[in-house]
Motif scaffolding. Structure first.
Motif, PDB file in Angstrom:
ATOM      1  N   THR A  81      -3.456  -8.334   1.164  1.00 48.76           N
ATOM      2  CA  THR A  81      -4.718  -8.028   1.844  1.00 48.76           C
ATOM      3  C   THR A  81      -5.747  -9.132   1.715  1.00 48.76           C
ATOM      4  O   THR A  81      -6.762  -9.120   2.410  1.00 48.76           O
ATOM      5  CB  THR A  81      -5.320  -6.729   1.282  1.00 48.76           C
ATOM      6  OG1 THR A  81      -5.508  -6.872  -0.137  1.00 48.76           O
ATOM      7  CG2 THR A  81      -4.395  -5.547   1.548  1.00 48.76           C
ATOM      8  N   TYR A 125      -0.317  -5.950  -3.545  1.00 49.29           N
ATOM      9  CA  TYR A 125      -1.294  -5.400  -2.606  1.00 49.29           C
ATOM     10  C   TYR A 125      -2.456  -6.367  -2.388  1.00 49.29           C
ATOM     11  O   TYR A 125      -2.839  -6.636  -1.241  1.00 49.29           O
ATOM     12  CB  TYR A 125      -1.824  -4.059  -3.114  1.00 49.29           C
ATOM     13  CG  TYR A 125      -2.889  -3.479  -2.225  1.00 49.29           C
ATOM     14  CD1 TYR A 125      -2.566  -2.887  -1.010  1.00 49.29           C
ATOM     15  CD2 TYR A 125      -4.236  -3.532  -2.595  1.00 49.29           C
ATOM     16  CE1 TYR A 125      -3.543  -2.369  -0.183  1.00 49.29           C
ATOM     17  CE2 TYR A 125      -5.215  -3.007  -1.775  1.00 49.29           C
ATOM     18  CZ  TYR A 125      -4.871  -2.432  -0.568  1.00 49.29           C
ATOM     19  OH  TYR A 125      -5.850  -1.923   0.260  1.00 49.29           O
ATOM     20  N   ARG A 134       0.833  -1.207   0.000  1.00 47.39           N
ATOM     21  CA  ARG A 134       0.000   0.000   0.000  1.00 47.39           C
ATOM     22  C   ARG A 134       0.865   1.254   0.000  1.00 47.39           C
ATOM     23  O   ARG A 134       0.587   2.216  -0.721  1.00 47.39           O
ATOM     24  CB  ARG A 134      -0.926   0.000   1.213  1.00 47.39           C
ATOM     25  CG  ARG A 134      -1.841   1.238   1.273  1.00 47.39           C
ATOM     26  CD  ARG A 134      -2.640   1.296   2.572  1.00 47.39           C
ATOM     27  NE  ARG A 134      -3.410   2.526   2.652  1.00 47.39           N
ATOM     28  CZ  ARG A 134      -4.706   2.626   2.407  1.00 47.39           C
ATOM     29  NH1 ARG A 134      -5.398   1.548   2.072  1.00 47.39           N
ATOM     30  NH2 ARG A 134      -5.323   3.785   2.516  1.00 47.39           N
TER      31      ARG A 134
END
Length: 210
Positions: free
Chosen positions: A149, A145, A85
């Motif tokens: 996540t 990313y 991020r």
């Protein structure tokens, strides 16, 4: 931040340097061969020795700028963020430094594409390939990313395309407005974009393992 120059002592290198500088500042059509030769400090014969036309010189200059710009942008991005991020958002910090430099005149590749009508023209091809390489770099960061996540991996391609639009949008606004903070506005929009991805879009495999 000024993109480092990649000059050489050869006549070809000086022609490339001159073409890139003049065209980036003033445009392709507004820059004649005589001006390029004059700024390069070479003989006109050198131009015809190394390039078959002005368009060939422009395409070569853009190819060289693409390699240099991508190295500068990717290294700056990776240096600023340890987590996916952070790296994604750091792209806009890198852009802001560029926007603040005195020699910022927008995206050389968008500028060039805007002057060339044919999509098959070598100059347009170089511009398109630059954006493809930029998208590829962005996509790599998006892949990391979504992996970190647990978001559905199918979102990565769409996220990368949206990210590229934010990057090019920031460049365009900064060019027209003269406001380097366009990068900060794009960064804020990018953060909202990441936060808007619902947690329920996690891939079935990832949900099953949690």
């Amino acid at each position: 931040m000024t993109i480092p120059e990649d000059t050489t002592g050869s006549a070809r290198g000086r022609l490339l340097d001159a073409a890139e500088a003049l065209i980036y500042a003033g445009g392709i059509h507004a820059t004649g061969v005589d001006a390029i030769v004059r700024q390069s400090g070479t003989a006109r014969k050198s131009f015809y020795t190394h390039f078959e036309s002005k368009d060939a010189l422009v395409a070569a200059a853009l190819e060289r700028r693409d390699a240099r710009w991508m190295t500068w942008f990717s290294e700056g991005t990776l240096r600023r963020g340890k987590q996916p991020r952070a790296r994604l958002l750091a792209m806009f910090d890198v852009l802001r430094e560029w926007f603040m430099s005195e020699d910022f005149h927008g995206c050389a590749f968008l500028n060039a594409a805007g002057e060339i009508a044919s999509p098959d023209d070598p100059i347009r091809v170089v511009a398109r390939e630059h954006k493809e390489r930029l998208l590829e770099f962005v996509r790599a960061q998006c892949d990391e990313y979504v992996a970190a996540t647990g978001i559905d991996s199918r979102r990565a391609a769409r996220l990368a395309r949206q990210w590229l639009i934010l990057i090019d949008g920031a460049i365009g606004v900064a060019l027209v407005s003269g406001d380097a903070d366009a990068a900060l506005d794009a960064r804020a929009a990018a953060g909202h974009l990441l936060d808007s991805i619902p947690a329920t879009t996690r891939s079935p495999a990832r949900r099953a393992s949690t």
